[in-house]
Design a protein around this motif. Structure first.
Motif, PDB file in Angstrom:
ATOM      1  N   SER A  72     -14.339  20.472  -9.099  1.00  0.00           N
ATOM      2  CA  SER A  72     -14.223  20.115  -7.582  1.00  0.00           C
ATOM      3  C   SER A  72     -13.287  20.855  -6.561  1.00  0.00           C
ATOM      4  O   SER A  72     -13.531  21.569  -5.570  1.00  0.00           O
ATOM      5  CB  SER A  72     -15.062  18.934  -6.614  1.00  0.00           C
ATOM      6  OG  SER A  72     -15.618  18.490  -7.696  1.00  0.00           O
ATOM      7  N   VAL A  73     -11.914  20.604  -7.730  1.00  0.00           N
ATOM      8  CA  VAL A  73     -10.807  20.839  -6.372  1.00  0.00           C
ATOM      9  C   VAL A  73     -10.537  22.364  -6.777  1.00  0.00           C
ATOM     10  O   VAL A  73     -10.292  23.356  -5.957  1.00  0.00           O
ATOM     11  CB  VAL A  73      -9.673  20.369  -6.956  1.00  0.00           C
ATOM     12  CG1 VAL A  73      -8.413  20.712  -6.743  1.00  0.00           C
ATOM     13  CG2 VAL A  73      -9.441  18.445  -6.509  1.00  0.00           C
ATOM     14  N   THR A  74     -11.140  22.930  -7.955  1.00  0.00           N
ATOM     15  CA  THR A  74     -11.301  24.321  -7.715  1.00  0.00           C
ATOM     16  C   THR A  74     -11.548  25.277  -7.239  1.00  0.00           C
ATOM     17  O   THR A  74     -11.280  25.841  -6.378  1.00  0.00           O
ATOM     18  CB  THR A  74     -11.069  24.395  -9.705  1.00  0.00           C
ATOM     19  OG1 THR A  74     -10.005  24.156  -9.914  1.00  0.00           O
ATOM     20  CG2 THR A  74     -11.005  26.113  -9.884  1.00  0.00           C
ATOM     21  N   LYS A  75     -12.903  24.709  -7.214  1.00  0.00           N
ATOM     22  CA  LYS A  75     -14.163  24.743  -5.598  1.00  0.00           C
ATOM     23  C   LYS A  75     -13.459  24.699  -4.382  1.00  0.00           C
ATOM     24  O   LYS A  75     -13.733  26.380  -4.261  1.00  0.00           O
ATOM     25  CB  LYS A  75     -15.715  24.598  -6.007  1.00  0.00           C
ATOM     26  CG  LYS A  75     -16.280  24.885  -7.579  1.00  0.00           C
ATOM     27  CD  LYS A  75     -17.491  24.415  -7.400  1.00  0.00           C
ATOM     28  CE  LYS A  75     -17.999  24.439  -9.101  1.00  0.00           C
ATOM     29  NZ  LYS A  75     -19.294  23.808  -9.060  1.00  0.00           N
ATOM     30  N   GLY A  89      -3.811  23.188  -9.558  1.00  0.00           N
ATOM     31  CA  GLY A  89      -3.139  22.578 -10.174  1.00  0.00           C
ATOM     32  C   GLY A  89      -2.575  20.296 -10.478  1.00  0.00           C
ATOM     33  O   GLY A  89      -2.825  19.732 -11.069  1.00  0.00           O
ATOM     34  N   TRP A  90      -2.645  20.227  -8.972  1.00  0.00           N
ATOM     35  CA  TRP A  90      -1.815  19.202  -8.168  1.00  0.00           C
ATOM     36  C   TRP A  90      -2.238  17.722  -8.357  1.00  0.00           C
ATOM     37  O   TRP A  90      -2.184  16.750  -8.211  1.00  0.00           O
ATOM     38  CB  TRP A  90      -1.478  18.976  -6.567  1.00  0.00           C
ATOM     39  CG  TRP A  90       0.069  20.095  -6.524  1.00  0.00           C
ATOM     40  CD1 TRP A  90       0.382  20.978  -6.807  1.00  0.00           C
ATOM     41  CD2 TRP A  90       1.815  19.163  -6.477  1.00  0.00           C
ATOM     42  NE1 TRP A  90       1.508  21.923  -6.629  1.00  0.00           N
ATOM     43  CE2 TRP A  90       2.340  20.368  -6.629  1.00  0.00           C
ATOM     44  CE3 TRP A  90       1.549  18.115  -6.909  1.00  0.00           C
ATOM     45  CZ2 TRP A  90       3.237  19.912  -6.498  1.00  0.00           C
ATOM     46  CZ3 TRP A  90       2.597  17.115  -6.845  1.00  0.00           C
ATOM     47  CH2 TRP A  90       3.538  18.273  -6.917  1.00  0.00           C
ATOM     48  N   HIS A  91      -4.021  18.000  -8.931  1.00  0.00           N
ATOM     49  CA  HIS A  91      -5.085  17.443  -8.974  1.00  0.00           C
ATOM     50  C   HIS A  91      -4.767  16.676 -10.117  1.00  0.00           C
ATOM     51  O   HIS A  91      -5.264  15.841 -10.197  1.00  0.00           O
ATOM     52  CB  HIS A  91      -6.200  18.027  -9.047  1.00  0.00           C
ATOM     53  CG  HIS A  91      -6.663  18.934  -9.824  1.00  0.00           C
ATOM     54  ND1 HIS A  91      -6.475  20.495 -10.162  1.00  0.00           N
ATOM     55  CD2 HIS A  91      -6.606  18.539 -11.432  1.00  0.00           C
ATOM     56  CE1 HIS A  91      -6.288  20.426 -11.560  1.00  0.00           C
ATOM     57  NE2 HIS A  91      -7.031  19.910 -11.689  1.00  0.00           N
ATOM     58  N   THR A  92      -4.180  17.327 -10.943  1.00  0.00           N
ATOM     59  CA  THR A  92      -3.846  16.390 -12.142  1.00  0.00           C
ATOM     60  C   THR A  92      -2.786  15.584 -12.279  1.00  0.00           C
ATOM     61  O   THR A  92      -2.956  14.042 -12.401  1.00  0.00           O
ATOM     62  CB  THR A  92      -3.251  17.228 -12.941  1.00  0.00           C
ATOM     63  OG1 THR A  92      -3.949  18.496 -14.021  1.00  0.00           O
ATOM     64  CG2 THR A  92      -3.039  16.318 -14.680  1.00  0.00           C
TER      65      THR A  92
END
Length: 205
Positions: A72-75, A89-92
């Motif tokens: 979802s974040v990548t989209k 990458g910060w979603h990690t």
């Protein structure tokens, strides 16, 4: 002489029957012990299988949730890379902080038995009061499911480590330092917050 012989034979036969009876009792006792031992081992194996199943279910759910969040974040970043590209990458870090909060709450929750959870409340003051649980906590298996399974699979230290190495490799030392701070300080703070929240809820009951 014949009478003595008959009596001696009769005594020998009685002794033989007594020995046979003792042997039979020993065999029956041994069989009973064996059955109880096998039953105990089967019961223990069932517990191990149930615990493993709980951990597996939690792990699958945690991994799927992490994958869904990442997708979802990548989209969203792909839709507007100029605006959100720096968040790649910060979603990690967000996942690790959230997982730490949940795990802190799971850890602070007292362990209750399944029987205590299913037992009806002994307080019958009012209908409203009867709806309030008399105990607050998680079963040991629920803790395995949520703590070891879900949180262990939802959070990811390996991805965090790879992200740090990649940032340093690209010369983004300041970003890597901030990433470390968010994951470590943020994760520890979130775990503490989860523990405090659950303990406050318990104290308020």
């Amino acid at each position: 002489t014949n009478i003595a012989t008959v009596m001696s034979h009769h005594i020998d036969e009685m002794n033989h029957r007594r020995r046979s009876g003792s042997s039979l009792r020993l065999i029956l006792a041994w069989l009973a012990t064996l059955i109880l031992s096998v039953k105990g081992q089967l019961s223990g194996s069932t517990m191990v299988v149930a615990d493993a199943a709980a951990i597996g279910v939690g792990a699958v759910c945690g991994a799927l949730c992490r994958h869904h969040v990442g997708q979802s974040v990548t989209k969203q970043i792909a839709k507007d890379p100029k605006r959100f590209g720096h968040l790649t990458g910060w979603h990690t870090a967000g996942i690790n902080v959230l997982g730490s909060f949940v795990l802190g709450g799971v850890f602070a929750s007292p362990v209750v038995s399944a029987a205590a959870e299913s037992a009806p409340s002994s307080t019958a003051a009012t209908s409203a009061a009867s709806k309030v649980p008399t105990s607050f906590g998680l079963t040991a298996r629920a803790k395995l499911l949520m703590g070891v399974g879900f949180c262990g699979s939802f959070t990811t230290f390996s991805t965090y480590s790879v992200d740090i190495v990649n940032m340093i490799g690209r010369g983004e030392a300041a970003r890597a330092l901030g990433y470390v701070a968010v994951n470590n300080v943020g994760g520890i703070s979130a775990a503490a917050a989860g523990m405090l929240l659950v303990r406050k809820l318990i104290a308020g009951k």
